[in-house]
Design an enzyme around this catalytic site. Structure first.
Site, mmCIF file in Angstrom:
data_model
loop_
_atom_site.group_PDB
_atom_site.id
_atom_site.type_symbol
_atom_site.label_atom_id
_atom_site.label_comp_id
_atom_site.label_asym_id
_atom_site.label_seq_id
_atom_site.Cartn_x
_atom_site.Cartn_y
_atom_site.Cartn_z
ATOM 1 N N CYS A 158 -5.119 4.131 0.052
ATOM 2 C CA CYS A 158 -4.588 2.797 -0.210
ATOM 3 C C CYS A 158 -5.425 2.046 -1.244
ATOM 4 O O CYS A 158 -4.896 1.274 -2.035
ATOM 5 C CB CYS A 158 -4.557 1.983 1.077
ATOM 6 S SG CYS A 158 -3.332 2.511 2.285
ATOM 7 N N MET A 159 -6.733 2.273 -1.225
ATOM 8 C CA MET A 159 -7.644 1.503 -2.074
ATOM 9 C C MET A 159 -7.804 2.089 -3.466
ATOM 10 O O MET A 159 -8.663 1.638 -4.228
ATOM 11 C CB MET A 159 -9.026 1.417 -1.409
ATOM 12 C CG MET A 159 -9.046 0.639 -0.115
ATOM 13 S SD MET A 159 -10.724 0.369 0.502
ATOM 14 C CE MET A 159 -11.254 2.053 0.837
#
Length: 408
Positions: free
Chosen positions: A391-392
């Site tokens: 996600c990051m």
């Protein structure tokens, strides 16, 4: 610069991150729900954890770019500055008087300071007023803790606002109101920053809802798109049409997922750790289905087949006998806990090499028993917004993962 991504596991060359900053300090018990965080993160510790994540990537030869640095450089371009300033000034909740005061405030800011406001927001007490100290009716009636420009704490999750498919970028259309302004920043970067000159787009903000966490590049020419809480079926169809028109893929698997916070994106229940291996939440592995979408011929609509079991449909599309599965956790309770703690949300740096949160002990042990090298990172604070290493991170360049070549 060359930017190209055609798989989840090709050796990672360049990645886009956002180091958390003052926007996280804007979170309070009053607003964390509306800003999509489950807890109030310790900002300093979140930064330490993120710095360790970036260091782990650099140690493996990955070029790390920071979104705020690119945004600051983009704001040095007059057209981009005018565009992004106008975007925040068009908010109908400002009113004419406050809009004029905000415009004057932003005019004085250099690119770095303006980037800071666009990311961290502008609070009521931070507005620079004129000599008369009057902000108008809207300003007067605001609570002193309200935001004139809202912060973007979810910018940390760079995967969602843009993704690369082949040599084209898709700037997505985020579903949640708290996140929609994120794509105005990434869109401006890709259109105005010199590094991305000439970049072609396969998706743009304002189209049907589509988020990067729902898109997996299973293999060259094969995509999986989750539809659920954040990505709509219409968004999946729009992406399919555009990808097929650009000849970026030959098959797209559309995968319905539960519309729940624990499974907000496809990559919360499934990520790839090798060219033929997925890490998957066992509670859904046997029930997850997929619809196979193939480009139409002679201008016809795409053909839709299915549903079929996801693992079978994926293996067929990837031309594999079967897709190997590594389970999250060890038993049902541990699997549920570690799925919630982003145990599935790994970032592959190369085949059989990935980054994951250290707290998912059983999942990490399962990976290592399967011959997958895991780079563990701390995530006690980073995970408070429900997101892991995948996600990051937004990969901008991966080593090409196979032999399928697009015609575009």
């Amino acid at each position: 610069m060359t930017h190209y991504v055609d798989s989840e596991v090709g050796r990672l060359g360049t990645v886009l991150l956002h180091r958390p900053g003052p926007e996280l300090a804007r979170l309070t018990p009053r607003n964390n729900d509306s800003l999509l965080f489950d807890a109030i993160p310790w900002v300093g510790r979140a930064q330490e954890e993120h710095d360790a994540f970036a260091s782990a990537l650099r140690a493996r030869g990955v070029e790390v770019l920071y979104l705020t640095d690119l945004l600051t450089e983009t704001l040095a371009v007059a057209e981009a500055r005018a565009e992004l300033t106008e975007q925040v000034l068009t908010s109908p909740r400002l009113g004419d008087t406050l809009r004029a005061r905000v415009a004057a405030h932003l005019t004085y800011l250099d690119p770095a300071a303006l980037a800071g406001v666009l990311v961290a927001g502008l609070a009521h007490e931070e507005l620079r007023l004129g000599r008369d100290r009057r902000g108008g009716l809207v300003y007067t009636l605001m609570d002193r803790h309200d935001f004139i420009i809202d912060p973007l704490p979810n910018l940390l999750f760079t995967r969602d606002s843009s993704l690369w498919i082949g040599n084209r970028v898709g700037v997505t259309s985020l579903a949640m109101p708290a996140r929609r302004r994120e794509t105005t920043l990434t869109d401006a970067i890709y259109r105005h920053h010199p590094r991305f000159a000439g970049t072609e787009f396969v998706y743009r903000p304002g189209l049907e809802h589509l988020e990067g966490g729902d898109v997996l590049l299973l293999a060259p020419g094969v995509l999986a798109v989750g539809v659920g809480e954040r990505t709509t079926p219409a968004g999946a169809e729009r992406l399919a049409r555009r990808v097929f028109a650009a000849r970026l893929a030959h098959t797209i698997l559309v995968v319905p997922i539960a519309q729940e916070r624990a499974t907000m994106h496809l990559d919360t229940i499934c990520t790839m750790v090798d060219v033929d291996t997925v890490l998957m939440y066992p509670n859904v592995a046997s029930t997850l289905s997929a619809y196979t979408v193939i480009a139409g011929t002679d201008g016809e609509d795409p053909r839709v087949d299915g549903p079929a079991p996801f693992l079978r449909a994926a293996a067929d599309a990837m031309d594999l006998d079967r897709l190997k599965v590594i389970d999250t956790g060890l038993d049902p309770v541990t699997a549920e806990r570690e799925q919630w703690d982003d145990g599935n949300n790994t970032l592959a740096l190369a085949p059989r090499l990935c980054v994951g949160y250290e707290r998912n002990v059983e999942t990490n042990a399962q990976l290592e028993r399967s011959g997958i090298e895991l780079i563990p990172i701390a995530g006690s604070e980073l995970g408070s917004g429900r997101g892991g290493p995948r996600c990051m991170s937004c990969p901008l360049l991966r080593e090409q993962g196979g032999t399928w070549v697009s015609g575009g």
